[in-house]
Design a protein around this motif. Structure first.
Motif, mmCIF file in Angstrom:
data_model
loop_
_atom_site.group_PDB
_atom_site.id
_atom_site.type_symbol
_atom_site.label_atom_id
_atom_site.label_comp_id
_atom_site.label_asym_id
_atom_site.label_seq_id
_atom_site.Cartn_x
_atom_site.Cartn_y
_atom_site.Cartn_z
ATOM 1 N N GLU A 14 62.791 0.138 -17.825
ATOM 2 C CA GLU A 14 63.000 1.114 -16.768
ATOM 3 C C GLU A 14 61.712 1.232 -15.942
ATOM 4 O OE1 GLU A 14 62.502 4.755 -16.251
ATOM 5 O OE2 GLU A 14 63.981 4.372 -14.661
ATOM 6 N N VAL A 15 61.847 1.416 -14.646
ATOM 7 C CA VAL A 15 60.685 1.367 -13.753
ATOM 8 C C VAL A 15 59.608 2.412 -14.108
ATOM 9 C CG1 VAL A 15 61.937 2.697 -11.974
ATOM 10 C CG2 VAL A 15 59.927 1.418 -11.334
ATOM 11 N N ASP B 233 61.152 -2.366 -4.642
ATOM 12 C CA ASP B 233 62.426 -2.620 -3.948
ATOM 13 C C ASP B 233 63.553 -2.088 -4.822
ATOM 14 O OD1 ASP B 233 64.461 -3.553 -2.339
ATOM 15 O OD2 ASP B 233 64.256 -5.653 -2.951
ATOM 16 N N TRP C 197 67.030 -0.085 -6.308
ATOM 17 C CA TRP C 197 68.447 -0.016 -6.013
ATOM 18 C C TRP C 197 68.613 1.094 -4.977
ATOM 19 C CZ3 TRP C 197 65.780 2.035 -9.936
ATOM 20 C CH2 TRP C 197 65.985 3.360 -10.271
ATOM 21 N N HIS D 147 71.852 -13.101 -7.202
ATOM 22 C CA HIS D 147 71.520 -11.676 -7.290
ATOM 23 C C HIS D 147 72.119 -10.968 -6.065
ATOM 24 C CE1 HIS D 147 69.173 -7.962 -7.186
ATOM 25 N NE2 HIS D 147 68.815 -8.199 -8.435
ATOM 26 N N LYS E 138 66.093 -10.566 -1.641
ATOM 27 C CA LYS E 138 65.401 -10.619 -0.348
ATOM 28 C C LYS E 138 65.007 -12.074 -0.051
ATOM 29 C CE LYS E 138 65.005 -6.128 0.551
ATOM 30 N NZ LYS E 138 65.942 -5.695 -0.471
ATOM 31 N N TYR F 99 59.199 -11.530 2.241
ATOM 32 C CA TYR F 99 58.121 -11.125 1.315
ATOM 33 C C TYR F 99 56.830 -11.898 1.610
ATOM 34 C CZ TYR F 99 60.864 -8.203 -1.865
ATOM 35 O OH TYR F 99 61.603 -7.181 -2.416
ATOM 36 N N SER G 202 65.780 -10.935 -8.679
ATOM 37 C CA SER G 202 65.876 -12.384 -8.886
ATOM 38 C C SER G 202 64.506 -13.062 -8.905
ATOM 39 C CB SER G 202 66.713 -12.990 -7.766
ATOM 40 O OG SER G 202 66.044 -12.802 -6.531
ATOM 41 N N THR H 180 61.975 -12.791 -6.381
ATOM 42 C CA THR H 180 61.480 -13.236 -5.068
ATOM 43 C C THR H 180 59.958 -13.102 -4.967
ATOM 44 O OG1 THR H 180 63.578 -12.525 -4.117
ATOM 45 C CG2 THR H 180 61.772 -12.930 -2.564
ATOM 46 N N ASP I 207 62.205 -6.081 -14.634
ATOM 47 C CA ASP I 207 63.436 -5.542 -14.053
ATOM 48 C C ASP I 207 64.161 -4.798 -15.171
ATOM 49 O OD1 ASP I 207 65.223 -6.070 -11.349
ATOM 50 O OD2 ASP I 207 66.482 -5.708 -13.112
ATOM 51 N N GLY I 208 64.905 -3.762 -14.793
ATOM 52 C CA GLY I 208 65.636 -2.998 -15.803
ATOM 53 C C GLY I 208 66.759 -3.800 -16.451
#
Ligand code: SAM
Length: 280
Positions: A33-34, A54, A56, A197, A201, A206, A227, A229, A245-246
């Protein structure tokens, strides 16, 4: 006061990450979790050039968080204690309330727009063709606009004759504008880059952000890396990336895309965060 076990775990994890960054340039953490990754980065005290946030979009897909603004203001504020630059992405209506509440020590450097013309949406009315991104920085954070100079401009700069050093919002053609035009990765557009994904992006978007903000071989932290990026751009540009990533599924996607395995450090992370929890 940290306990010896947590101190040892912090030291060991920092070393594992540094070795991986040295070796492959990409350190993928186990799914988390972030807010937990943020606590981890605070504990590790590694200097980060740029945090790429970035999230959700809180519109249903990916879940709805009731206190979205306060939650992400806290993540942004904490990221600002260990990074020079923080990018925060979303649709304009999501980003707008944050502009008035940028937490110290960060300041607004620029409101960036990613503009795309190829949204396949068939909704009636206004069709979305933009994402917003707040670029926030701490005082004195370095920018690298000279990377976008063409040969002629570089020559003039070398002679001390470049009259205008292009800034992040410059409209000089060879530098990134604050509006970045790049197609959505959808259908046949960017087919080779697409990973599956749902909100990937484009690397080119980026690329502008990271070249403007990351020192040579500098480190980027992306706690909602999707994904991967950020990792793909860092690999191409000689920057280094700490990714998380979660989702287990998207972590696996990043592993495949970047040819890197997630670090097996869950035990160390637990030891560090258990201590954080106990002392909170
Ligand atoms: C907009 S996407 C990021 C896309 C990424 N920038 C890319 O180009 O592929 C948001 C990501 O946040 C992740 N996520 C959702 N909730 C999360 C949470 N609570 N903690 C960490 N990651 C989360 C999702 O799995 C998703 O991959």
């Amino acid at each position: 006061m940290s306990c010896p076990k947590a101190i040892a775990a912090t030291r060991e994890l920092r070393q594992v990450i540094q070795v991986e960054l040295e070796k492959s340039g990409i350190a993928i953490l186990p799914p988390m979790e972030v807010a937990r990754t943020t606590s981890l980065m605070e504990a590790l005290e590694m200097p980060i050039d740029t945090s790429m946030l970035d999230p959700w979009y809180n519109k249903g897909f990916g879940g709805i968080q009731a206190d979205y603004h306060d939650y992400f203001l806290s993540i942004i504020r904490r990221a600002g204690t260990f990074s020079q630059h923080v990018f925060f992405w979303g649709f304009p209506e999501i980003i707008a309330p944050f502009v008035e509440r940028i937490p110290e020590p960060l300041e607004l450097t620029s409101w960036l727009t990613w503009y795309y013309k190829n949204n396949p949406s068939v909704i009636r009315g206004w069709r979305s063709s933009q994402n917003a991104c707040l670029h926030m920085s701490i005082a004195g954070a370095k920018l690298y606009p000279e990377r976008f100079l063409n040969d002629k401009q570089l020559e003039l700069k070398g002679k001390g004759k470049l009259r205008y050093m292009p800034g992040p919002t410059s409209v000089i053609a060879t530098t990134p504008d604050d509006v970045i035009e790049e197609s959505l990765l959808v259908g046949f557009i960017g087919k080779k880059e697409q990973t599956g994904h749902p909100s990937q992006k484009p690397q080119k978007v980026y690329d502008q952000l990271l070249r403007m903000s990351v020192a040579d071989a500098g480190i980027v932290w992306d706690p909602m890396s999707g994904s991967g990026t950020t990792g793909a751009v860092c690999r191409d540009r000689g920057f280094r990336a700490i990714l998380c990533d979660g989702s287990d599924e998207f972590t696996a996607l990043s592993e495949k895309r970047l040819g890197a395995k997630r670090l097996e450090v869950s035990g160390l992370i637990e030891a560090i965060l258990d201590q954080e929890r106990a002392s909170a």
